[in-house]
Design a protein around this motif. Structure first.
Motif, mmCIF file in Angstrom:
data_model
loop_
_atom_site.group_PDB
_atom_site.id
_atom_site.type_symbol
_atom_site.label_atom_id
_atom_site.label_comp_id
_atom_site.label_asym_id
_atom_site.label_seq_id
_atom_site.Cartn_x
_atom_site.Cartn_y
_atom_site.Cartn_z
ATOM 1 N N CYS A 67 0.855 -1.187 0.000
ATOM 2 C CA CYS A 67 0.000 0.000 0.000
ATOM 3 C C CYS A 67 0.886 1.231 0.000
ATOM 4 N N THR A 68 0.383 2.307 -0.566
ATOM 5 C CA THR A 68 1.114 3.559 -0.509
ATOM 6 C C THR A 68 0.309 4.545 0.331
ATOM 7 N N LEU A 69 1.017 5.241 1.210
ATOM 8 C CA LEU A 69 0.379 6.149 2.160
ATOM 9 C C LEU A 69 1.020 7.526 2.073
ATOM 10 N N ASP A 70 0.210 8.552 2.290
ATOM 11 C CA ASP A 70 0.756 9.905 2.374
ATOM 12 C C ASP A 70 1.377 10.139 3.741
ATOM 13 N N GLN A 120 -1.896 6.974 8.828
ATOM 14 C CA GLN A 120 -2.950 6.178 8.199
ATOM 15 C C GLN A 120 -2.903 4.719 8.644
ATOM 16 N N LEU A 147 -7.303 0.634 3.145
ATOM 17 C CA LEU A 147 -6.212 1.032 2.261
ATOM 18 C C LEU A 147 -6.307 0.304 0.924
#
Length: 135
Positions: free
Chosen positions: A26-29, A33, A63
């Motif tokens: 997953c990619t998160l800012d 999160q 996510l």
């Protein structure tokens, strides 16, 4: 404790093991999160934080992901300075048409392959090790 550097030994003794479960990238800012969830692994890139999570955890957190992976650990203690192991197993998997994402830990290499390819990847890696035994 230093790991193994001899390529022939690394291949012969890699002992691939399939870990239970399904994993996603997953990619998160923002790491917030993750809401306290500890990822299996993570890496900070310019575009954001990549987190490797159990699929159920990612879904619980809402996510997004687009690749469901099986996690294979090579049980041989490979040195971070070892040369050629990644090329050897990646080449064998590529020849079998299996995509592989690699994470190097201090003690072991960890391979993430499409969950649908898990058994085929294990067979390919075991054949690579067996062929190294006979050489």
């Amino acid at each position: 404790m230093a790991g193994e550097t001899a390529l022939s030994t690394l291949i012969r003794e890699m002992s691939p093991t399939l870990n239970p479960g399904q994993y996603v990238f997953c990619t998160l800012d923002d790491a917030a999160q993750l809401q306290g969830c500890v990822p299996l692994g993570s890496f900070r890139e310019r575009e954001g934080l990549t987190a490797i999570l159990e699929r159920g955890e990612a879904e619980r957190l809402g996510l997004a992901y687009d690749f469901v992976a099986a996690w294979i650990t090579l049980e041989v203690h490979s040195a971070l300075s070892a040369v050629g192991l990644t090329a050897a197993f990646a080449g064998a998997l590529a020849q079998a048409g299996i995509s592989c994402n690699v994470v190097a830990g201090y003690f072991h290499d960890h391979l993430f392959v499409a969950s649908t390819d898990a058994e085929r990847a294990l067979s390919t890696l075991r054949a690579l090790a067996a062929n190294a035994q006979t050489e």
